[in-house]
Design a protein around this motif. Sequence first.
Motif, PDB file in Angstrom:
ATOM      1  N   ALA A  70       0.654  -1.170   0.113  1.00 59.18           N
ATOM      2  CA  ALA A  70       0.067  -0.093  -0.093  1.00 59.18           C
ATOM      3  C   ALA A  70       0.984   1.307  -0.050  1.00 59.18           C
ATOM      4  O   ALA A  70       0.546   2.339  -0.575  1.00 59.18           O
ATOM      5  CB  ALA A  70      -1.009   0.035   1.174  1.00 59.18           C
ATOM      6  N   SER A  71       2.149   1.297   0.506  1.00 58.31           N
ATOM      7  CA  SER A  71       2.967   2.486   0.753  1.00 58.31           C
ATOM      8  C   SER A  71       3.296   2.830  -0.705  1.00 58.31           C
ATOM      9  O   SER A  71       3.417   4.271  -1.025  1.00 58.31           O
ATOM     10  CB  SER A  71       4.016   2.012   1.638  1.00 58.31           C
ATOM     11  N   GLY A  72       3.302   1.874  -1.624  1.00 53.05           N
ATOM     12  CA  GLY A  72       3.805   2.158  -2.871  1.00 53.05           C
ATOM     13  C   GLY A  72       2.733   3.056  -3.703  1.00 53.05           C
ATOM     14  O   GLY A  72       2.777   3.801  -4.818  1.00 53.05           O
ATOM     15  N   PHE A  73       1.483   3.022  -3.008  1.00 53.43           N
ATOM     16  CA  PHE A  73       0.389   3.466  -3.662  1.00 53.43           C
ATOM     17  C   PHE A  73      -0.009   4.649  -2.956  1.00 53.43           C
ATOM     18  O   PHE A  73      -1.339   5.506  -3.064  1.00 53.43           O
ATOM     19  CB  PHE A  73      -0.815   2.589  -3.886  1.00 53.43           C
ATOM     20  N   GLY A  74       0.506   5.382  -1.964  1.00 52.95           N
ATOM     21  CA  GLY A  74       0.537   6.597  -1.346  1.00 52.95           C
ATOM     22  C   GLY A  74      -0.029   6.264   0.103  1.00 52.95           C
ATOM     23  O   GLY A  74      -0.359   7.320   0.838  1.00 52.95           O
ATOM     24  N   TRP A  75      -0.498   5.193   0.559  1.00 52.20           N
ATOM     25  CA  TRP A  75      -0.987   5.060   1.809  1.00 52.20           C
ATOM     26  C   TRP A  75       0.180   4.876   2.915  1.00 52.20           C
ATOM     27  O   TRP A  75       1.021   4.293   2.575  1.00 52.20           O
ATOM     28  CB  TRP A  75      -1.988   3.527   1.723  1.00 52.20           C
ATOM     29  N   SER A  76      -0.228   5.243   3.971  1.00 54.58           N
ATOM     30  CA  SER A  76       0.696   5.123   5.126  1.00 54.58           C
ATOM     31  C   SER A  76      -0.191   4.398   6.238  1.00 54.58           C
ATOM     32  O   SER A  76      -1.158   4.657   6.388  1.00 54.58           O
ATOM     33  CB  SER A  76       1.225   6.463   5.546  1.00 54.58           C
ATOM     34  N   HIS A  77       0.602   3.447   7.039  1.00 54.59           N
ATOM     35  CA  HIS A  77      -0.040   2.890   8.134  1.00 54.59           C
ATOM     36  C   HIS A  77       0.947   2.552   9.044  1.00 54.59           C
ATOM     37  O   HIS A  77       2.098   2.592   8.986  1.00 54.59           O
ATOM     38  CB  HIS A  77      -0.680   1.739   7.502  1.00 54.59           C
ATOM     39  N   SER A 374       5.770 -14.737 -18.532  1.00 53.97           N
ATOM     40  CA  SER A 374       6.440 -14.090 -17.101  1.00 53.97           C
ATOM     41  C   SER A 374       6.380 -12.677 -17.049  1.00 53.97           C
ATOM     42  O   SER A 374       7.029 -11.956 -17.813  1.00 53.97           O
ATOM     43  CB  SER A 374       7.441 -15.011 -16.508  1.00 53.97           C
ATOM     44  N   PHE A 375       5.745 -12.079 -16.240  1.00 57.55           N
ATOM     45  CA  PHE A 375       5.658 -10.649 -16.199  1.00 57.55           C
ATOM     46  C   PHE A 375       5.346  -9.942 -14.958  1.00 57.55           C
ATOM     47  O   PHE A 375       4.520 -10.819 -13.944  1.00 57.55           O
ATOM     48  CB  PHE A 375       4.647 -10.022 -17.237  1.00 57.55           C
ATOM     49  N   VAL A 376       5.331  -8.814 -14.270  1.00 58.11           N
ATOM     50  CA  VAL A 376       5.026  -8.229 -13.245  1.00 58.11           C
ATOM     51  C   VAL A 376       3.711  -7.520 -13.292  1.00 58.11           C
ATOM     52  O   VAL A 376       3.566  -6.501 -14.087  1.00 58.11           O
ATOM     53  CB  VAL A 376       6.106  -7.111 -12.767  1.00 58.11           C
ATOM     54  N   PRO A 377       2.632  -8.092 -12.854  1.00 57.60           N
ATOM     55  CA  PRO A 377       1.148  -7.462 -13.094  1.00 57.60           C
ATOM     56  C   PRO A 377       1.083  -5.924 -12.410  1.00 57.60           C
ATOM     57  O   PRO A 377       2.149  -5.614 -11.880  1.00 57.60           O
ATOM     58  CB  PRO A 377       0.298  -8.237 -12.061  1.00 57.60           C
ATOM     59  N   LEU A 378       0.377  -5.384 -13.169  1.00 54.87           N
ATOM     60  CA  LEU A 378       0.145  -3.915 -13.178  1.00 54.87           C
ATOM     61  C   LEU A 378      -0.047  -3.527 -11.347  1.00 54.87           C
ATOM     62  O   LEU A 378       0.354  -2.527 -10.835  1.00 54.87           O
ATOM     63  CB  LEU A 378      -1.043  -3.077 -13.593  1.00 54.87           C
ATOM     64  N   ALA A 379      -0.693  -4.357 -10.802  1.00 52.68           N
ATOM     65  CA  ALA A 379      -1.208  -4.426  -9.404  1.00 52.68           C
ATOM     66  C   ALA A 379       0.206  -4.338  -8.392  1.00 52.68           C
ATOM     67  O   ALA A 379       0.189  -3.837  -7.333  1.00 52.68           O
ATOM     68  CB  ALA A 379      -2.004  -5.443  -8.794  1.00 52.68           C
ATOM     69  N   SER A 380       1.282  -5.062  -8.847  1.00 54.86           N
ATOM     70  CA  SER A 380       2.600  -4.949  -8.133  1.00 54.86           C
ATOM     71  C   SER A 380       3.605  -3.851  -8.930  1.00 54.86           C
ATOM     72  O   SER A 380       4.721  -3.667  -8.311  1.00 54.86           O
ATOM     73  CB  SER A 380       2.935  -6.339  -8.375  1.00 54.86           C
ATOM     74  N   ALA A 381       3.166  -3.226  -9.673  1.00 58.70           N
ATOM     75  CA  ALA A 381       4.175  -2.053 -10.240  1.00 58.70           C
ATOM     76  C   ALA A 381       4.883  -1.361  -9.478  1.00 58.70           C
ATOM     77  O   ALA A 381       5.685  -0.643  -9.619  1.00 58.70           O
ATOM     78  CB  ALA A 381       3.349  -1.519 -11.483  1.00 58.70           C
ATOM     79  N   LEU A 382       3.888  -0.765  -8.376  1.00 60.21           N
ATOM     80  CA  LEU A 382       4.437   0.210  -7.441  1.00 60.21           C
ATOM     81  C   LEU A 382       4.597  -0.339  -6.041  1.00 60.21           C
ATOM     82  O   LEU A 382       5.000   0.712  -5.079  1.00 60.21           O
ATOM     83  CB  LEU A 382       3.310   1.386  -7.321  1.00 60.21           C
ATOM     84  N   ARG A 384       7.244  -2.640  -3.683  1.00 61.01           N
ATOM     85  CA  ARG A 384       8.388  -2.912  -3.362  1.00 61.01           C
ATOM     86  C   ARG A 384       8.623  -4.415  -3.906  1.00 61.01           C
ATOM     87  O   ARG A 384       9.880  -4.556  -4.389  1.00 61.01           O
ATOM     88  CB  ARG A 384       8.916  -2.880  -1.792  1.00 61.01           C
ATOM     89  N   ARG A 385       7.927  -5.104  -3.572  1.00 68.19           N
ATOM     90  CA  ARG A 385       7.847  -6.776  -4.047  1.00 68.19           C
ATOM     91  C   ARG A 385       7.438  -6.862  -5.408  1.00 68.19           C
ATOM     92  O   ARG A 385       6.192  -6.545  -5.709  1.00 68.19           O
ATOM     93  CB  ARG A 385       7.287  -7.523  -3.125  1.00 68.19           C
ATOM     94  N   LYS A 386       8.250  -7.035  -6.378  1.00 63.26           N
ATOM     95  CA  LYS A 386       7.780  -7.264  -7.757  1.00 63.26           C
ATOM     96  C   LYS A 386       7.456  -8.662  -8.130  1.00 63.26           C
ATOM     97  O   LYS A 386       8.200  -9.233  -8.761  1.00 63.26           O
ATOM     98  CB  LYS A 386       8.930  -6.694  -8.527  1.00 63.26           C
ATOM     99  N   ASP A 387       6.440  -9.138  -7.497  1.00 60.26           N
ATOM    100  CA  ASP A 387       5.905 -10.410  -7.955  1.00 60.26           C
ATOM    101  C   ASP A 387       5.413 -10.770  -9.194  1.00 60.26           C
ATOM    102  O   ASP A 387       4.967  -9.897  -9.925  1.00 60.26           O
ATOM    103  CB  ASP A 387       4.655 -10.550  -6.889  1.00 60.26           C
ATOM    104  N   ARG A 388       5.879 -11.727  -9.774  1.00 54.44           N
ATOM    105  CA  ARG A 388       5.776 -12.071 -11.146  1.00 54.44           C
ATOM    106  C   ARG A 388       4.721 -13.125 -11.314  1.00 54.44           C
ATOM    107  O   ARG A 388       4.088 -13.682 -10.323  1.00 54.44           O
ATOM    108  CB  ARG A 388       6.912 -12.784 -11.753  1.00 54.44           C
ATOM    109  N   MET A 389       3.843 -12.983 -12.380  1.00 55.64           N
ATOM    110  CA  MET A 389       2.750 -13.804 -12.788  1.00 55.64           C
ATOM    111  C   MET A 389       3.334 -14.679 -14.021  1.00 55.64           C
ATOM    112  O   MET A 389       4.108 -14.223 -14.892  1.00 55.64           O
ATOM    113  CB  MET A 389       1.623 -12.892 -13.450  1.00 55.64           C
ATOM    114  N   LEU A 390       3.051 -16.059 -13.991  1.00 54.62           N
ATOM    115  CA  LEU A 390       3.639 -16.957 -15.025  1.00 54.62           C
ATOM    116  C   LEU A 390       1.952 -17.333 -15.502  1.00 54.62           C
ATOM    117  O   LEU A 390       1.300 -17.764 -14.801  1.00 54.62           O
ATOM    118  CB  LEU A 390       4.338 -18.162 -14.344  1.00 54.62           C
ATOM    119  N   ILE A 391       2.162 -17.356 -16.873  1.00 55.97           N
ATOM    120  CA  ILE A 391       0.878 -17.911 -17.507  1.00 55.97           C
ATOM    121  C   ILE A 391       1.345 -18.923 -18.581  1.00 55.97           C
ATOM    122  O   ILE A 391       2.512 -18.470 -19.333  1.00 55.97           O
ATOM    123  CB  ILE A 391       0.056 -16.735 -18.212  1.00 55.97           C
TER     124      ILE A 391
END
Length: 466
Positions: A70-77, A374-382, A384-391
């Motif tokens: 969430a922090s990459g999308f502007g949220w702080s907690h 194998s790619f990084v989905p848009l939801a992970s683009a911002l 810190r963890r760049k989780d990849r999707m495999l199709i």
Amino acid sequence: MTKTSILDVDLFVIGAGSGGVRAARIAAGHGAAVAIAESDRVGGTCVIRGCVPKKLLVVASRFAETFDAASGFGWSHAGRHFDWKTLIGNTQGEVARLESLYRGNLEASGVVLCQEHACLVDAHTIRLRSGRLIRARHILVATGARAVRPEFPGAEHLLSSDDLFELPALPRSFCVMGGGYIAVEVAGLLAGLGVSTTLVHRGSQLLRGFDEDLQRSLHQALVERGIRVELNAVVSRVDAAGEGFQIRLADGRSLAADRVLAATGRRPNTDGLGLEAAGVSLDGAGAIPVDQDSRTRIPGIFAVGDVTNRVNLTPVALREGQAVAELLFGSRTAPVDHRNVPTAVFSTPEIGTVGPSEQQARELYPRLQVYRSSFVPLASALSRRKDRMLIKLLVDGDSGRVVAAHLLGTDAAELIQLMAVAIRGGLTKSDFDATVAVHPTVAEELVTLRMAVPAAPSMAAAATVD
């Protein structure tokens, strides 16, 4: 019904899990007189101590990553706090609610529920623990399977996956033994909840029988999440050590953990059912052999679900149970198709798969085509963890049909359900290519894969450019 009275029914079901309950309700809906016996809570492994509560724990374990992202999308907690007792209490509350629904549905269907153990006296007679006798035209065994405890010194110290939902507190460290569905799911959810987790497996790869790309990608993702994965590691003994345990490996090494959980296999629940009295034999794994219509070798006796050790998945048991009821009291003629059964592994990241692995498909389809991304989905683009999707799609080069799909990443389980429909329907790669993509989504990659990759490439060579 008194203890000495005999109840006559059209169908008697032993085991009120998913397959048994479905068979009982469908049969009753066709007007059959039905009774069902269950010595535990109604709902079976899936509802009580399997799929449902485990998935709730998996969902809980993923919130930590969501908060971090969430922090990459502007949220702080701040002040994050997790309470195990709250999670387990709420989970057990949901299990109780579902169990009540199962009971209510049986009652509404007119099925007689016998809340006690049942065993066969002969091919048409059942004795309940109370001594009551029941005569049935047909008998269905749907008693599922149970966790098997390994045999080595100190095995009495081991927990099973059933015990996970009864833990009063979450330990600081856990050692999980096994490499199948349950083992990787439990290891992932424990790590997500902040537990130092080690996964020990005697095999050379996780998830035996799965596509190798899924095996490798999941292994890498678990390690990236801080899980220690020990392959080709055989546990020889477990010793109590203070408030924790010492896990001894056959190669002389040892590991330490507060708790040790074994997820190394399950065995069909066939003990104490009186099957031998009715002439029903078992195979080498303790399962009941049946034909394509779930018939045993004894006329009038059927078996469905994990007790048959065919495709041990809850949705399969449901279909098998319904098929038996329809065969006996409805109008069904076609048996359950056990080919191309989709399945999901709720690891983190999760897996969805349907059809043969690439290794298996190359033996079935000489001109197999492999499409992989194998790619990084848009939801992970911002994040810190760049989780990849495999199709990965497998295509028969002769007919053009898509014969398998293997997915790893966010919502893989949701996506694979619809892929299973497409594969069962015989859709071709050109059908996929002609479908307009929904953008921006992960699923659009399924209809935008254009170039087949060479045989057995490395993941690095196959990955698309982000």
